[in-house]
Design an enzyme around this catalytic site. Structure first.
Site, mmCIF file in Angstrom:
data_model
loop_
_atom_site.group_PDB
_atom_site.id
_atom_site.type_symbol
_atom_site.label_atom_id
_atom_site.label_comp_id
_atom_site.label_asym_id
_atom_site.label_seq_id
_atom_site.Cartn_x
_atom_site.Cartn_y
_atom_site.Cartn_z
ATOM 1 C CG LEU A 243 0.930 0.078 2.441
ATOM 2 C CD1 LEU A 243 -0.339 0.545 1.745
ATOM 3 C CD2 LEU A 243 0.593 -1.002 3.449
ATOM 4 C CB SER A 244 -0.309 1.927 -2.046
ATOM 5 O OG SER A 244 -1.088 2.382 -3.121
ATOM 6 C CG ASN A 245 0.277 6.667 -4.207
ATOM 7 O OD1 ASN A 245 0.451 5.966 -5.196
ATOM 8 N ND2 ASN A 245 -0.665 7.596 -4.158
ATOM 9 C CG LEU A 268 4.374 -4.414 1.729
ATOM 10 C CD1 LEU A 268 5.697 -4.024 2.362
ATOM 11 C CD2 LEU A 268 3.292 -4.566 2.792
ATOM 12 C CG HIS A 519 -3.689 -1.904 -4.216
ATOM 13 N ND1 HIS A 519 -2.366 -1.786 -4.610
ATOM 14 C CD2 HIS A 519 -3.991 -0.724 -3.618
ATOM 15 C CE1 HIS A 519 -1.898 -0.600 -4.268
ATOM 16 N NE2 HIS A 519 -2.866 0.072 -3.677
#
Length: 582
Positions: A243-245, A268, A519
């Site tokens: 997820l994210s980075n 994600l 986020h």
């Protein structure tokens, strides 16, 4: 035995059973939710204490463990999973700094359905930074889980005593052990961090980091179960998730996977850059740092969490930013209300939505745009700790001022720190002046690195171009999930253009734009903020469940699948399963 030529030094093997398991280090869900696990001797924490605290910090940084969030009751869970860990430093060809790889092999590894989950940490976190997603789903399913810190992590180097972090998480002097990160220069001042100061632009290699972690995972499974060896991509399904980075990293890996290591991908809220489509993180991040404080003064955000101070008034610093933008000639209006509206309209014109801006009030109030910008600009320009752009630098924070960290603070960094200061006794200094808007000079410098055309700007753009994701193979099952309200990595700049590009090129990724999700699941525990949103993790778990059913139970992979129509955000009460729409 499979060769792992990219590993540096020894592979450390540890056993985790009884009250020290793989998923929670013996803390269980209640312990993960509680206060940070203590060190008996804060100046000299043991390896076991550091690991326990790093796992706890990894959970707290990703999942909503608050009393209203529903983790462990509405979705998710933390079971005791005994097993072994295999950890090492790995290095990409040509890289100056290593990255960590870690494989968790549960005792209940399912030899009938041989499964390896590979993941990368979110943000710039350390090796346990994807535990709440990949570990929480994979280990109870009997999968082994391979992690990488993707060239980031919290192995800070302190010039004041010439020390960094060894493989076991403890501090060690340069020259006495193989360190997670040590700067190329022998002399320096302050604190150096791997993501910003390695000189490698690690983000450009995130995909390779993930693929190396997958290869390391297969090799460690062969060590763990020699009677079942060799473990290969042909007899072991490898699921990539992040997820994210970390989500961006697994999408990068999907585009580099020429040898068909990966059997499926679930990403994600990915930080994904598609050349010629969407916008690069550095572009909209530096824009947000400059413009969002003023735009959020607009009356339409009056009831938005974090957009007003404790007294219900616009933040004084944000009001000042409106005046600064006017003084620079970027805003024409002369009254505050008109300036805020003009700043808002400017951001609308560059693709920001009201949903993204409202959620971004949190990142703006926490000063994340400037913090991330300083680190990423340094990474893209391949600068050292003594030559960061725009006058920024990291130093130990002592009584609010630059100083020398004490032994206890220094010892806790590997377990507690996020990978990008400030925090945990390290401060971000510089990039300021004595004006009424002291941070403007540094923020303007960061923005100019994107908008100008000098040598530094061209170098930064070259580094950003190297981040572009490549096309994955056509038969790779892929699922991208993103919160509709994401204010840090807005969908309009990231997932949506990426998915549109894939579809235009004949790929068929599934895409869920999840209503009411933003986020940061971990921040949903903050009063007022969680009322408006839903967590994203439960949707990720569902996607992984469906990928598992496809890979191991023969269920068809759909060509498309509509996102759930979640009825309402959580509200003031506790999360209920019906709210998720699953």
């Amino acid at each position: 035995m499979q060769e792992i030529e990219f590993v540096q030094g020894e592979v450390c093997v540890t056993t985790h059973r009884d009250k020290d398991d793989l998923l929670s280090a013996g803390l269980g869900l209640a312990g993960l939710k509680g206060a940070l696990s203590p060190f008996a001797d804060p100046q000299h924490p043991t390896v076991q204490e550091l690991r326990r605290r790093a796992i706890q910090a990894g959970w707290k940084g990703i999942a909503d463990l608050g009393p209203l969030g529903g983790y462990g009751t509405v979705y998710g869970g933390v079971s005791a999973v005994p097993g072994r860990e295999y950890q090492a430093f790995a290095r990409n060809p040509g890289a100056r700094a290593p990255h960590r790889v870690l494989v968790q092999v549960p005792d209940n590894f399912d030899k009938t359905h041989r499964c390896l989950v590979v993941t990368a940490s979110s943000g710039s976190r350390g090796i346990y930074g994807a535990m709440a997603l990949a570990g929480a789903w994979g280990l109870p399913h009997g999968c082994a889980v391979a992690y990488t810190d993707k060239g980031a992590g919290s192995g800070y180097f302190d010039f004041s005593d010439d020390s960094g972090v060894a493989l076991d998480g403890q501090r060690a002097k340069r020259g006495t052990a193989l360190l997670e990160f040590e700067p190329a220069t022998q002399q320096g001042q302050g604190i150096a961090v791997k993501h910003a100061h390695s000189g490698d632009n690690p983000e450009a290699n995130w995909g390779w980091h993930v693929l190396q972690a997958a290869q390391f995972g297969l090799a460690m499974l062969s060590r763990a179960f020699p009677d079942q060896a060799p473990f290969t991509a042909q007899n072991t399904k490898i699921i990539a998730t992040g997820l994210s980075n970390g989500g961006g990293a697994v999408l990068q890996a999907a585009g580099l996977d020429d040898t068909h290591l990966l059997a499926g991908v679930v990403a994600l809220e990915p930080n994904v850059h598609t050349s010629g489509h969407g916008r690069a993180l550095y572009d909209y991040m530096s824009e947000a740092a400059l413009w969002l404080p003023c735009a959020l003064v607009d009356e339409r955000f009056a009831a938005t969490p974090f957009a007003r101070d404790a007294h219900g008034a616009a933040h004084a610093a944000w009001v000042t930013r409106c005046a600064s933008l006017h003084a620079q000639g970027l805003l024409k209006a002369t009254t505050l209300d008109a300036q805020a509206k003009e700043a808002y309209e400017h951001l609308c014109g560059t693709g920001w939505t009201d949903q993204a801006m409202a959620a971004a009030a949190l990142s703006t109030a926490l000063d994340l745009w400037r913090v991330i910008g300083a680190a990423y600009a340094c990474a893209y320009l391949r600068r050292g700790a003594d030559n960061m752009p725009c006058g920024y630098h990291y130093e130990a924070l002592v009584d609010g001022k630059p100083g020398v960290a004490d032994d206890a603070t220094r010892a806790s960094w590997w377990a507690d720190a996020s990978g990008i200061p400030p925090g945990n006794g390290v401060g971000l200094f510089g990039g300021t002046d004595s004006s009424a808007d002291p941070q403007l000079t540094g923020i303007t410098g960061l923005r100019s690195l994107w908008t100008d055309d000098d040598a530094d700007s061209r170098a930064l753009h070259t580094s950003v171009q190297a981040l572009s994701a490549r096309l994955p193979r056509k038969d790779l099952p892929m699922w991208v999930l993103h919160g509709a309200d994401d204010g840090l990595l807005p969908t309009a700049f990231t997932s949506e253009p990426y998915v549109a590009w894939l579809r235009a090129e004949g790929r068929t990724p599934l895409y869920w734009k999840v209503p009411h999700a933003q986020h940061f699941d971990a921040f949903l525990a903050l009063p007022g903020f969680g009322d408006r949103h839903l967590p994203l993790l439960p949707y990720g778990y569902v996607a992984l469940d469906r990928l598992w059913a496809h890979l191991f139970q023969g269920q068809p992979w759909p060509a498309e699948l509509s996102a759930p129509a979640a009825g309402t955000a959580r509200g003031e009460g506790a999360l209920r399963k019906s709210m998720l729409g699953l």
